[in-house]
Design an enzyme around this catalytic site. Structure first.
Site, short mmCIF file in Angstrom:
data_model
loop_
_atom_site.label_atom_id
_atom_site.label_comp_id
_atom_site.label_asym_id
_atom_site.label_seq_id
_atom_site.Cartn_x
_atom_site.Cartn_y
_atom_site.Cartn_z
N ASP A 101 -53.25 0.22 -1.11
CA ASP A 101 -53.09 1.64 -0.74
C ASP A 101 -52.19 2.29 -1.79
O ASP A 101 -51.60 1.61 -2.64
CB ASP A 101 -52.44 1.74 0.65
CG ASP A 101 -52.19 3.18 1.09
OD1 ASP A 101 -53.11 4.01 0.96
OD2 ASP A 101 -51.07 3.50 1.54
N HIS B 100 -51.70 6.41 6.39
CA HIS B 100 -50.30 6.70 6.73
C HIS B 100 -50.16 7.25 8.16
O HIS B 100 -49.12 7.09 8.79
CB HIS B 100 -49.71 7.75 5.77
CG HIS B 100 -49.35 7.22 4.41
ND1 HIS B 100 -50.29 6.85 3.48
CD2 HIS B 100 -48.13 7.03 3.83
CE1 HIS B 100 -49.67 6.45 2.38
NE2 HIS B 100 -48.36 6.56 2.56
N TYR C 24 -52.03 9.78 -3.56
CA TYR C 24 -53.37 9.79 -4.14
C TYR C 24 -54.14 11.04 -3.71
O TYR C 24 -55.08 11.47 -4.37
CB TYR C 24 -54.16 8.57 -3.65
CG TYR C 24 -53.91 7.29 -4.41
CD1 TYR C 24 -52.84 7.14 -5.29
CD2 TYR C 24 -54.75 6.19 -4.21
CE1 TYR C 24 -52.63 5.95 -5.96
CE2 TYR C 24 -54.56 5.00 -4.89
CZ TYR C 24 -53.50 4.88 -5.76
OH TYR C 24 -53.31 3.69 -6.43
N THR D 127 -58.50 7.89 0.79
CA THR D 127 -58.79 8.64 -0.43
C THR D 127 -59.52 7.74 -1.44
O THR D 127 -60.53 8.15 -2.03
CB THR D 127 -57.49 9.18 -1.04
OG1 THR D 127 -56.69 9.75 -0.01
CG2 THR D 127 -57.77 10.22 -2.10
N1 DGL Z 1 -52.90 6.44 2.68
C1 DGL Z 1 -53.85 7.04 1.83
C2 DGL Z 1 -55.10 7.50 2.51
O1 DGL Z 1 -55.49 6.88 3.47
C3 DGL Z 1 -53.36 7.92 0.72
C4 DGL Z 1 -52.33 8.93 1.00
C5 DGL Z 1 -51.90 9.55 -0.32
O2 DGL Z 1 -51.44 8.79 -1.18
O3 DGL Z 1 -52.06 10.76 -0.48
O4 DGL Z 1 -55.75 8.42 2.07
#
Ligand code: DGL
Length: 277
Positions: free
Chosen positions: A17, A193, A49, A82
């Site tokens: 992640d 998250h 990300y 993402t």
């Molecule tokens: N935890 C990630 C997701 O599921 C990325 C969050 C991020 O880094 O913006 O998209």
């Protein structure tokens, strides 16, 4: 079982992640597949990300898959929505390993769980902008009405550990007000998250909205995938080395204490590595 398949069976699963979010998926794998070893990578130097381009996320994901492959993993779980949205297809073509993401399992369960066919999705700008949840939900439930809402500020608040802070509650309230008009009965936490904010989100939305955490189904899908390949580890043999290894690209101590606050086990170390070298 052949010697090489037997060796593979005891190899770890790679999980990655942008930061601590994927720990919600690792935690579920630990619960559902207690025999599996895990190599986790959190890209803490390059989080978030969610606001980056597809090309950048593909480049990061490729570097991480290469790192995990060098660690001898037998399969990879892209524990980031993402990266699942932008890079899963590409890395699946490039690496000779079974690789799964979190979007398909989450979309499927929401499509099957909704009663009124109105589904909300919260995620990063990248995930929501890609429309991947809408497209995947429509495979399983063509008529579903899907409302997406990017919630970019939630990721830094989680990374900061402000899970129940009044600021976080206010930010979440503001984002979730987007669903006031749409009568959703199901909301996908489409960023790994967000399950760390589950109780806050549930309190704001009330009991009539069912919150979907794709981590649960992702662990189930991983189990099915490993079983299908004949490489599921039932814990029969204790291989040399730690059962769980953690690597990050920055702030290893902070990551370690966060991990210890949410995982069912105590981790001794998060090792710092330079992923882009
Ligand atoms: N935890 C990630 C997701 O599921 C990325 C969050 C991020 O880094 O913006 O998209």
């Amino acid at each position: 079982m052949s010697q090489s398949l037997d060796n593979k069976k005891y190899a770890p699963v790679g999980v990655f992640d942008s930061g601590v979010g994927g720990l919600t998926v690792a935690r579920e794998i630990m619960r559902q597949l207690p025999g599996e070893r895990i190599v986790y990578f959190g890209d803490t130097a390059r989080v978030p990300y969610g606001s980056k381009s597809r090309e950048t996320i593909i480049r990061y994901s490729r570097q991480i898959c290469r790192f995990l492959q060098d660690k001898g993993v037998k399969a990879i779980v892209v524990a980031c929505n993402t990266a699942s949205a932008f890079a899963l297809e590409q890395v699946s073509l490039e690496f000779p390993l079974p690789i799964i993401g979190v979007v398909e399992p989450g979309a499927k369960v929401a499509a099957l769980a909704t009663r009124n066919g109105h589904i909300g999705v919260i995620g990063t700008e990248g995930t929501i902008g890609s429309q991947i949840y809408t497209k995947t939900i429509h495979v399983y439930r063509p008529g579903a009405e899907v409302v997406g809402k990017p919630c970019p500020l939630l990721v830094p608040l989680v990374e900061e550990g402000w899970l129940k802070d009044s600021v976080t509650i206010e930010v979440a309230q503001r984002y979730l007000s987007a669903f006031q008009e749409s009568d959703i009965d199901t909301l996908i936490m489409g960023c790994t998250h967000y399950p760390l904010l589950r109780s806050t989100l549930q309190r704001i939305l009330g009991d009539r909205v069912n919150l979907v955490n794709p981590a649960y189904e992702t662990a189930q899908e991983l189990k099915a995938l490993l079983t299908e390949h004949g490489i599921c580890n039932d814990g029969g043999k204790d291989e040399a080395g730690l059962q769980y290894q953690f690597y990050v690209s920055d702030a290893a101590e902070k990551f370690k204490s966060f991990a210890n606050s949410i995982l069912p086990c105590e981790i001794e170390e998060a090792q710092l590595i330079h992923i882009d070298e």
